[in-house]
Design an enzyme around this catalytic site. Sequence first.
Site, PDB file in Angstrom:
ATOM      1  N   ASN A  10       0.872  -1.183   0.000  1.00 15.27           N
ATOM      2  CA  ASN A  10       0.000   0.000   0.000  1.00 15.27           C
ATOM      3  C   ASN A  10       0.908   1.232   0.000  1.00 15.27           C
ATOM      4  O   ASN A  10       1.479   1.575   1.021  1.00 15.27           O
ATOM      5  CB  ASN A  10      -0.891  -0.040   1.253  1.00 15.27           C
ATOM      6  CG  ASN A  10      -1.722   1.226   1.420  1.00 15.27           C
ATOM      7  OD1 ASN A  10      -1.803   2.044   0.514  1.00 15.27           O
ATOM      8  ND2 ASN A  10      -2.331   1.363   2.585  1.00 15.27           N
ATOM      9  N   TRP A  11       1.023   1.835  -1.173  1.00 14.70           N
ATOM     10  CA  TRP A  11       1.940   2.971  -1.301  1.00 14.70           C
ATOM     11  C   TRP A  11       1.410   4.229  -0.625  1.00 14.70           C
ATOM     12  O   TRP A  11       2.145   5.207  -0.476  1.00 14.70           O
ATOM     13  CB  TRP A  11       2.222   3.274  -2.781  1.00 14.70           C
ATOM     14  CG  TRP A  11       2.973   2.195  -3.505  1.00 14.70           C
ATOM     15  CD1 TRP A  11       3.480   1.049  -2.969  1.00 14.70           C
ATOM     16  CD2 TRP A  11       3.323   2.185  -4.897  1.00 14.70           C
ATOM     17  NE1 TRP A  11       4.111   0.324  -3.941  1.00 14.70           N
ATOM     18  CE2 TRP A  11       4.043   0.996  -5.136  1.00 14.70           C
ATOM     19  CE3 TRP A  11       3.095   3.060  -5.974  1.00 14.70           C
ATOM     20  CZ2 TRP A  11       4.535   0.659  -6.401  1.00 14.70           C
ATOM     21  CZ3 TRP A  11       3.583   2.723  -7.234  1.00 14.70           C
ATOM     22  CH2 TRP A  11       4.297   1.542  -7.437  1.00 14.70           C
ATOM     23  N   LYS A  12       0.124   4.241  -0.279  1.00 15.56           N
ATOM     24  CA  LYS A  12      -0.505   5.441   0.306  1.00 15.56           C
ATOM     25  C   LYS A  12      -0.242   6.655  -0.590  1.00 15.56           C
ATOM     26  O   LYS A  12      -0.123   6.490  -1.812  1.00 15.56           O
ATOM     27  CB  LYS A  12      -0.028   5.641   1.748  1.00 15.56           C
ATOM     28  CG  LYS A  12      -0.183   4.367   2.593  1.00 15.56           C
ATOM     29  CD  LYS A  12      -0.061   4.581   4.054  1.00 15.56           C
ATOM     30  CE  LYS A  12      -0.246   3.242   4.768  1.00 15.56           C
ATOM     31  NZ  LYS A  12      -0.238   3.360   6.210  1.00 15.56           N
ATOM     32  N   HIS A  95      -9.670   1.272   4.770  1.00 13.56           N
ATOM     33  CA  HIS A  95      -8.398   1.435   5.487  1.00 13.56           C
ATOM     34  C   HIS A  95      -8.630   2.367   6.679  1.00 13.56           C
ATOM     35  O   HIS A  95      -9.426   3.308   6.595  1.00 13.56           O
ATOM     36  CB  HIS A  95      -7.338   2.015   4.542  1.00 13.56           C
ATOM     37  CG  HIS A  95      -5.971   1.976   5.138  1.00 13.56           C
ATOM     38  ND1 HIS A  95      -5.568   2.897   6.076  1.00 13.56           N
ATOM     39  CD2 HIS A  95      -4.939   1.108   4.981  1.00 13.56           C
ATOM     40  CE1 HIS A  95      -4.325   2.596   6.459  1.00 13.56           C
ATOM     41  NE2 HIS A  95      -3.931   1.518   5.813  1.00 13.56           N
ATOM     42  N   GLU A  97      -7.043   4.756   7.764  1.00 11.49           N
ATOM     43  CA  GLU A  97      -6.851   6.181   7.459  1.00 11.49           C
ATOM     44  C   GLU A  97      -8.088   6.757   6.785  1.00 11.49           C
ATOM     45  O   GLU A  97      -8.427   7.931   6.978  1.00 11.49           O
ATOM     46  CB  GLU A  97      -5.582   6.357   6.587  1.00 11.49           C
ATOM     47  CG  GLU A  97      -4.322   6.108   7.424  1.00 11.49           C
ATOM     48  CD  GLU A  97      -3.137   5.520   6.681  1.00 11.49           C
ATOM     49  OE1 GLU A  97      -3.104   5.575   5.446  1.00 11.49           O
ATOM     50  OE2 GLU A  97      -2.240   4.989   7.362  1.00 11.49           O
ATOM     51  N   GLU A 167      -5.679  -4.986  10.478  1.00 12.22           N
ATOM     52  CA  GLU A 167      -4.642  -3.987  10.720  1.00 12.22           C
ATOM     53  C   GLU A 167      -4.936  -3.239  12.012  1.00 12.22           C
ATOM     54  O   GLU A 167      -5.739  -2.293  12.016  1.00 12.22           O
ATOM     55  CB  GLU A 167      -4.606  -2.973   9.570  1.00 12.22           C
ATOM     56  CG  GLU A 167      -4.293  -3.569   8.222  1.00 12.22           C
ATOM     57  CD  GLU A 167      -3.710  -2.536   7.275  1.00 12.22           C
ATOM     58  OE1 GLU A 167      -2.577  -2.711   6.851  1.00 12.22           O
ATOM     59  OE2 GLU A 167      -4.390  -1.535   7.005  1.00 12.22           O
ATOM     60  N   GLY A 173       2.172   2.196  10.757  1.00 12.65           N
ATOM     61  CA  GLY A 173       3.117   3.301  10.597  1.00 12.65           C
ATOM     62  C   GLY A 173       3.831   3.693  11.883  1.00 12.65           C
ATOM     63  O   GLY A 173       4.482   4.729  11.951  1.00 12.65           O
ATOM     64  N   SER A 212       3.145  -2.231  10.354  1.00 12.44           N
ATOM     65  CA  SER A 212       4.598  -2.305  10.566  1.00 12.44           C
ATOM     66  C   SER A 212       5.203  -3.658  10.199  1.00 12.44           C
ATOM     67  O   SER A 212       6.102  -4.143  10.888  1.00 12.44           O
ATOM     68  CB  SER A 212       4.945  -1.911  12.009  1.00 12.44           C
ATOM     69  OG  SER A 212       4.538  -0.575  12.261  1.00 12.44           O
ATOM     70  N   GLY A 233       2.652  -1.175   4.331  1.00 12.77           N
ATOM     71  CA  GLY A 233       2.705   0.250   4.008  1.00 12.77           C
ATOM     72  C   GLY A 233       4.132   0.688   3.753  1.00 12.77           C
ATOM     73  O   GLY A 233       4.706   0.459   2.684  1.00 12.77           O
ATOM     74  N   GLY A 234       4.743   1.300   4.769  1.00 15.40           N
ATOM     75  CA  GLY A 234       6.082   1.884   4.638  1.00 15.40           C
ATOM     76  C   GLY A 234       7.097   0.987   3.962  1.00 15.40           C
ATOM     77  O   GLY A 234       7.843   1.424   3.068  1.00 15.40           O
TER      78      GLY A 234
HETATM   79  P1  PGA Z   1       2.627   0.201   7.705  1.00 10.11           P
HETATM   80  O1  PGA Z   1       1.165   0.442   7.046  1.00 10.11           O
HETATM   81  O2  PGA Z   1       3.148  -1.080   7.119  1.00 10.11           O
HETATM   82  O3  PGA Z   1       3.415   1.412   7.281  1.00 10.11           O
HETATM   83  O4  PGA Z   1       2.429   0.127   9.169  1.00 10.11           O
HETATM   84  C1  PGA Z   1       0.293  -0.625   6.833  1.00 10.11           C
HETATM   85  C2  PGA Z   1      -0.987  -0.123   6.209  1.00 10.11           C
HETATM   86  O5  PGA Z   1      -1.450   0.963   6.579  1.00 10.11           O
HETATM   87  O6  PGA Z   1      -1.573  -0.771   5.331  1.00 10.11           O
END
Ligand code: PGA
Length: 250
Positions: A10-12, A95, A97, A167, A173, A212, A233-234
């Site tokens: 997930n590049w966000k 998600h 967010e 999640e 994050g 994470s 994500g990251g």
């Molecule tokens: P993260 O994000 O791996 O940076 O914690 C995961 C996500 O939000 O899908």
Amino acid sequence: MARKKIIAGNWKMNGSLESNEALLEGIFAKIESNNSLVIVSSPFPYLGQVSELIKKSPISLAAQNVSQYVSGAYTGEVSLEMLKNFSVEYVLIGHSERRTYYNETDSVIAEKTKAVLESGLRPILCIGETLEERQSEQTLDVCAKQIDAVLNAVDVSSFENIVVAYEPVWAIGTGLSATAQQAQDVHEFIRKHVATHNASVAEKVQILYGGSVKADNSKELFSMPDIDGALVGGASLIVDEFVGIIKAAG
Ligand code: PGA
């Protein structure tokens, strides 16, 4: 039958024409044959670019959101038909967010999940508890409620086509991953919850862990019986990390 593992990046809201190409070229150069399904989820403006770049690779494309409506006066929104023009196969839905910053409610998320399924694409349905909810021992109730909102909108058999991503919000994050056992406990609960509606569907539903995930904690997570991959994500923005996670999935 063993469930196929899925590694979804997930590049966000990250990337550029240049960095997307460098990232994908780096991944292509380092992944050999692997048995899991690899997905990347780019921001909307790059779907065309990424779909071209991954054409000759085994990587599949996801969008990070979609409108629940077909077309019309919804300024700023993107429809499922538009996503299909760019060979998108998966859509992240709900998600945390989106739930937190854009007020997406369980009912909107259920509508979007239904729309994605009806279009023939596969939703990656994100669920998970906040830190406060975990501390007050509401984790399982919150996950059940988020799943039930979708089960009220679609038939349980649809869960064969829904990828669930557990999640925990406190792990996203933050560098604070759930332990493999903490994640397994919730994944097992989610599968049992689906099984109360249909046991054979529950055996097939793919449940990813997100929060994470890194190359060095992924192997232990993937050794758990109910963890079918990761939503990353990251670490999905760093070639060696993402490739390390793909390799850990086998
Ligand atoms: P993260 O994000 O791996 O940076 O914690 C995961 C996500 O939000 O899908």
